[in-house]
Write a protein that holds these residues in place. Structure first.
Motif, PDB file in Angstrom:
ATOM      1  N   UNK A 158      42.060  37.838 -13.587  1.00  0.00           N
ATOM      2  CA  UNK A 158      43.303  37.515 -12.879  1.00  0.00           C
ATOM      3  C   UNK A 158      43.663  36.035 -12.998  1.00  0.00           C
ATOM      4  N   UNK A 159      43.018  35.337 -13.910  1.00  0.00           N
ATOM      5  CA  UNK A 159      43.305  33.922 -14.096  1.00  0.00           C
ATOM      6  C   UNK A 159      44.742  33.737 -14.585  1.00  0.00           C
ATOM      7  N   UNK A 160      45.389  32.628 -14.217  1.00  0.00           N
ATOM      8  CA  UNK A 160      46.753  32.351 -14.693  1.00  0.00           C
ATOM      9  C   UNK A 160      46.851  32.445 -16.205  1.00  0.00           C
ATOM     10  N   UNK A 161      47.880  33.116 -16.665  1.00  0.00           N
ATOM     11  CA  UNK A 161      48.094  33.277 -18.093  1.00  0.00           C
ATOM     12  C   UNK A 161      47.450  34.506 -18.693  1.00  0.00           C
ATOM     13  N   UNK A 162      46.528  35.144 -17.964  1.00  0.00           N
ATOM     14  CA  UNK A 162      45.886  36.357 -18.442  1.00  0.00           C
ATOM     15  C   UNK A 162      46.792  37.572 -18.180  1.00  0.00           C
ATOM     16  N   UNK A 163      46.541  38.714 -18.868  1.00  0.00           N
ATOM     17  CA  UNK A 163      47.433  39.870 -18.737  1.00  0.00           C
ATOM     18  C   UNK A 163      47.712  40.326 -17.307  1.00  0.00           C
ATOM     19  N   UNK A 164      46.690  40.377 -16.445  1.00  0.00           N
ATOM     20  CA  UNK A 164      46.930  40.835 -15.072  1.00  0.00           C
ATOM     21  C   UNK A 164      47.825  39.860 -14.313  1.00  0.00           C
ATOM     22  N   UNK A 165      47.615  38.592 -14.536  1.00  0.00           N
ATOM     23  CA  UNK A 165      48.447  37.574 -13.887  1.00  0.00           C
ATOM     24  C   UNK A 165      49.891  37.701 -14.370  1.00  0.00           C
ATOM     25  N   UNK A 166      50.064  37.893 -15.675  1.00  0.00           N
ATOM     26  CA  UNK A 166      51.406  38.057 -16.242  1.00  0.00           C
ATOM     27  C   UNK A 166      52.072  39.327 -15.713  1.00  0.00           C
ATOM     28  N   UNK A 167      51.300  40.383 -15.555  1.00  0.00           N
ATOM     29  CA  UNK A 167      51.851  41.623 -15.016  1.00  0.00           C
ATOM     30  C   UNK A 167      52.347  41.429 -13.583  1.00  0.00           C
ATOM     31  N   UNK A 168      51.614  40.655 -12.813  1.00  0.00           N
ATOM     32  CA  UNK A 168      52.021  40.353 -11.442  1.00  0.00           C
ATOM     33  C   UNK A 168      53.358  39.619 -11.439  1.00  0.00           C
ATOM     34  N   UNK A 169      53.509  38.665 -12.355  1.00  0.00           N
ATOM     35  CA  UNK A 169      54.776  37.951 -12.471  1.00  0.00           C
ATOM     36  C   UNK A 169      55.903  38.919 -12.858  1.00  0.00           C
ATOM     37  N   UNK A 170      55.628  39.813 -13.792  1.00  0.00           N
ATOM     38  CA  UNK A 170      56.652  40.744 -14.267  1.00  0.00           C
ATOM     39  C   UNK A 170      57.083  41.713 -13.173  1.00  0.00           C
ATOM     40  N   UNK A 171      56.128  42.260 -12.433  1.00  0.00           N
ATOM     41  CA  UNK A 171      56.476  43.268 -11.426  1.00  0.00           C
ATOM     42  C   UNK A 171      57.215  42.629 -10.258  1.00  0.00           C
ATOM     43  N   UNK A 172      56.932  41.377  -9.976  1.00  0.00           N
ATOM     44  CA  UNK A 172      57.709  40.673  -8.943  1.00  0.00           C
ATOM     45  C   UNK A 172      59.147  40.466  -9.405  1.00  0.00           C
ATOM     46  N   UNK A 173      59.340  40.171 -10.694  1.00  0.00           N
ATOM     47  CA  UNK A 173      60.688  40.036 -11.238  1.00  0.00           C
ATOM     48  C   UNK A 173      61.432  41.372 -11.185  1.00  0.00           C
ATOM     49  N   UNK A 174      60.718  42.452 -11.439  1.00  0.00           N
ATOM     50  CA  UNK A 174      61.325  43.791 -11.360  1.00  0.00           C
ATOM     51  C   UNK A 174      61.791  44.066  -9.934  1.00  0.00           C
ATOM     52  N   UNK A 175      60.947  43.735  -8.975  1.00  0.00           N
ATOM     53  CA  UNK A 175      61.321  43.956  -7.572  1.00  0.00           C
ATOM     54  C   UNK A 175      62.547  43.126  -7.201  1.00  0.00           C
ATOM     55  N   UNK A 176      62.577  41.896  -7.681  1.00  0.00           N
ATOM     56  CA  UNK A 176      63.721  41.025  -7.403  1.00  0.00           C
ATOM     57  C   UNK A 176      65.003  41.601  -7.986  1.00  0.00           C
ATOM     58  N   UNK A 177      64.937  42.068  -9.233  1.00  0.00           N
ATOM     59  CA  UNK A 177      66.112  42.642  -9.876  1.00  0.00           C
ATOM     60  C   UNK A 177      66.534  43.937  -9.193  1.00  0.00           C
ATOM     61  N   UNK A 178      65.566  44.730  -8.794  1.00  0.00           N
ATOM     62  CA  UNK A 178      65.876  45.969  -8.075  1.00  0.00           C
ATOM     63  C   UNK A 178      66.642  45.676  -6.783  1.00  0.00           C
ATOM     64  N   UNK A 179      66.165  44.694  -6.043  1.00  0.00           N
ATOM     65  CA  UNK A 179      66.836  44.335  -4.788  1.00  0.00           C
ATOM     66  C   UNK A 179      68.264  43.858  -5.051  1.00  0.00           C
ATOM     67  N   UNK A 180      68.449  43.073  -6.119  1.00  0.00           N
ATOM     68  CA  UNK A 180      69.784  42.578  -6.468  1.00  0.00           C
ATOM     69  C   UNK A 180      70.731  43.743  -6.790  1.00  0.00           C
ATOM     70  N   UNK A 181      70.251  44.694  -7.583  1.00  0.00           N
ATOM     71  CA  UNK A 181      71.091  45.808  -7.999  1.00  0.00           C
ATOM     72  C   UNK A 181      71.419  46.724  -6.822  1.00  0.00           C
ATOM     73  N   UNK A 182      70.461  46.937  -5.959  1.00  0.00           N
ATOM     74  CA  UNK A 182      70.667  47.856  -4.830  1.00  0.00           C
ATOM     75  C   UNK A 182      71.534  47.240  -3.742  1.00  0.00           C
ATOM     76  N   UNK A 183      71.636  45.914  -3.743  1.00  0.00           N
ATOM     77  CA  UNK A 183      72.445  45.255  -2.714  1.00  0.00           C
ATOM     78  C   UNK A 183      73.925  45.242  -3.077  1.00  0.00           C
ATOM     79  N   UNK A 184      74.246  45.552  -4.344  1.00  0.00           N
ATOM     80  CA  UNK A 184      75.636  45.525  -4.777  1.00  0.00           C
ATOM     81  C   UNK A 184      76.356  46.805  -4.342  1.00  0.00           C
TER      82      UNK A 184
END
Length: 232
Positions: A206-232
């Motif tokens: 889970x070190x920064x830059x490793x696949x699991x860390x990157x996946x955490x960043x990606x899934x948070x971005x997905x959640x953010x985009x989901x919230x944006x789309x659902x709020x419209x």
């Protein structure tokens, strides 16, 4: 058959369905040359019926169950994986082994659930021998089923887990590590390539830059985009 050919093969008016004069509906599960025009299926159960008797490629010869999907069939987020493994073949559901358990935990970490926000499917419906990577002809034979699933679920966001799923929809030649976490537009929908959970199981750091860390960043971005789309 390419995705563009599949989507544009018939120029039906909105809401129209293909007629017998255009193709032989009964031959869909037996011949990959038979197209599956948009509007062929009225619901996901109809897709399942054809997939469970399908021999559009050789993978149907040894399956236990065709793997269609699981989750909310009206979800705003759709996840497309690669192909079934042994657990999926036995149960007829996608992502039910260790990779699926990890995927569910990843989704839960940002408050997403297959009960509400997520529907999961695969690029391929039947398990390849020894879990090998699906070949191009198998992907193309099965792709029309996936396109109909996407049409029926009608997600706002599609997450493509691993290289096969990316190639299937986006025809992207770059490796998954190069394009993961980047939004792409496909047929008016937002797509994001992400690491396959099986890859994360092989790379548990889970070190920064490793696949699991990157996946955490990606899934948070997905959640953010989901919230944006659902709020419209």
């Amino acid at each position: 058959m390419s995705g563009d050919q599949q989507l544009n093969l018939f120029d039906f008016e909105s809401g129209a369905t293909p007629t017998a004069s255009y193709f032989d509906r009964d031959k869909i599960p037996t011949d990959a040359r038979v197209p599956i025009p948009p509007g062929t299926y009225q619901n996901l159960d109809e897709i399942a019926v054809d997939c469970n008797q399908c021999h559009r490629c050789v993978l149907g010869n040894n399956r236990t169950h065709a793997v269609i999907g699981r989750g909310n069939p009206q979800a705003a987020i759709m996840i497309v994986g690669e192909a079934p493994g042994q657990n999926e073949d036995e149960q007829g559901l996608p992502f039910v082994g260790k990779s699926g358990q990890l995927l569910d935990k990843i989704l839960e970490s940002v408050g997403l659930s297959t009960e509400r926000e997520v529907y999961i499917s695969n690029a391929i419906r039947c398990r390849p021998p020894e879990n090998r990577t699906p070949i191009a002809s198998e992907i193309e034979a099965c792709k029309p089923y996936l396109l109909e699933q996407i049409r029926l679920v009608d997600p706002k966001i599609i997450l493509l887990t691993g290289a096969t799923a990316v190639k299937c929809l986006l025809a992207e030649k770059q490796g998954i590590s190069k394009i993961r976490g980047q939004w792409r537009e496909w047929e008016g929908r937002l797509c994001m390539p992400i690491f396959h959970p099986a890859y994360l199981l092989r790379n548990p750091s889970r070190e920064p830059g490793k696949p699991k860390w990157l996946m955490w960043e990606d899934i948070r971005e997905v959640r953010k985009k989901y919230d944006e789309l659902m709020s419209k």
